[in-house]
Design an enzyme around this catalytic site. Sequence first.
Site, mmCIF file in Angstrom:
data_model
loop_
_atom_site.group_PDB
_atom_site.id
_atom_site.type_symbol
_atom_site.label_atom_id
_atom_site.label_comp_id
_atom_site.label_asym_id
_atom_site.label_seq_id
_atom_site.Cartn_x
_atom_site.Cartn_y
_atom_site.Cartn_z
ATOM 1 N N LYS A 146 41.994 44.393 40.782
ATOM 2 C CA LYS A 146 41.521 45.640 40.183
ATOM 3 C C LYS A 146 41.975 46.865 40.990
ATOM 4 O O LYS A 146 42.422 46.735 42.137
ATOM 5 C CB LYS A 146 39.986 45.581 40.081
ATOM 6 N N TYR B 16 37.064 42.845 27.792
ATOM 7 C CA TYR B 16 35.652 42.942 28.157
ATOM 8 C C TYR B 16 34.747 43.031 26.914
ATOM 9 O O TYR B 16 33.669 43.636 26.964
ATOM 10 C CB TYR B 16 35.425 44.139 29.089
ATOM 11 N N ASN C 224 34.441 45.377 42.334
ATOM 12 C CA ASN C 224 34.344 44.088 43.039
ATOM 13 C C ASN C 224 35.711 43.411 43.142
ATOM 14 O O ASN C 224 35.808 42.193 43.251
ATOM 15 C CB ASN C 224 33.303 43.191 42.359
ATOM 16 N N HIS D 81 39.271 40.202 38.956
ATOM 17 C CA HIS D 81 38.820 39.463 37.771
ATOM 18 C C HIS D 81 39.415 38.064 37.827
ATOM 19 O O HIS D 81 40.572 37.896 38.220
ATOM 20 C CB HIS D 81 39.310 40.136 36.482
ATOM 21 N N GLU E 70 43.213 34.476 28.092
ATOM 22 C CA GLU E 70 43.541 35.598 28.984
ATOM 23 C C GLU E 70 44.977 35.498 29.501
ATOM 24 O O GLU E 70 45.658 36.519 29.629
ATOM 25 C CB GLU E 70 42.529 35.654 30.137
HETATM 26 P P1 IDP Z 1 32.847 38.570 36.281
HETATM 27 O O1 IDP Z 1 33.912 39.592 36.598
HETATM 28 O O2 IDP Z 1 32.242 37.990 37.522
HETATM 29 O O3 IDP Z 1 33.318 37.498 35.313
HETATM 30 P P2 IDP Z 1 31.415 39.839 34.059
HETATM 31 O O4 IDP Z 1 29.959 39.698 33.768
HETATM 32 O O5 IDP Z 1 32.399 39.221 33.128
HETATM 33 O O6 IDP Z 1 31.635 39.341 35.571
HETATM 34 O O7 IDP Z 1 31.688 41.395 34.177
HETATM 35 C C1 IDP Z 1 32.996 41.895 34.212
HETATM 36 C C2 IDP Z 1 33.080 43.035 35.211
HETATM 37 O O8 IDP Z 1 32.232 44.118 34.776
HETATM 38 C C3 IDP Z 1 32.563 42.724 36.615
HETATM 39 O O9 IDP Z 1 33.492 42.019 37.412
HETATM 40 C C4 IDP Z 1 32.289 44.102 37.152
HETATM 41 O O10 IDP Z 1 33.494 44.742 37.562
HETATM 42 C C5 IDP Z 1 31.749 44.813 35.909
HETATM 43 N N1 IDP Z 1 30.282 44.785 35.884
HETATM 44 C C6 IDP Z 1 29.480 43.716 35.649
HETATM 45 N N2 IDP Z 1 28.178 44.058 35.726
HETATM 46 C C7 IDP Z 1 28.163 45.383 35.989
HETATM 47 C C8 IDP Z 1 27.099 46.352 36.174
HETATM 48 O O11 IDP Z 1 25.902 46.041 36.123
HETATM 49 N N3 IDP Z 1 27.493 47.640 36.435
HETATM 50 C C9 IDP Z 1 28.801 48.019 36.508
HETATM 51 N N4 IDP Z 1 29.813 47.156 36.338
HETATM 52 C C10 IDP Z 1 29.503 45.868 36.088
HETATM 53 MG MG MG Z 2 33.805 37.647 33.321
#
Ligand code: IDP
Ligand code: MG
Length: 155
Positions: A12, A52, A115, A118, A129
Amino acid sequence: MPDIQKTLVLLKPDALQRDLLGEIIARFERKGLKIVGMKFIRLNDAMLDEHYAHLADKPFFAGLKKFMMQTPVVGMVFEGFGAIEEVRKIVGSTNPLSADAGTIRADFSMAVPSNLIHASDSVENAQAEVNRFFAPEEIFQYEKITDKFVFGEGI
Ligand code: IDP
Ligand code: MG
């Protein structure tokens, strides 16, 4: 042994800005995962709506998309035994503050959406994907001299 799988990773914009691309890629290389696809991708609104889609009704959706469009991302396809689950283990859970120590997200980040990375989370999603971001000719099959040590043939 589990099947050999392919899985999609996106590094990212925060990974690029913080000069962590090499550090992150090195963790997968050291595991023995083979890089079979790698390129810069400039994400746009339509691509992120699809990628997403499961988060479309979340309050942070617009902010997440804006964040993902700040810079190009590095798209990667890794291959290896049970690669989908192995990569997710190395990445760690979504919230870096509750991710296990030793994972990429725990070791190098502290917040969402920033974070760092992905990774596909299931066989179905990995297939979708990889196909979403890589054309067939952008996936490369090749032999490495270390394959037999990593994959165990002939040892
Ligand atoms: P993942 O990346 O661990 O699979 P997902 O639930 O698919 O998690 O969410 C995708 C991305 O959305 C996360 O990696 C993060 O960057 C973002 N995200 C998830 N939850 C939150 C939140 O509560 N606030 C802001 N961004 C979030
Ligand atoms: Mg995910």
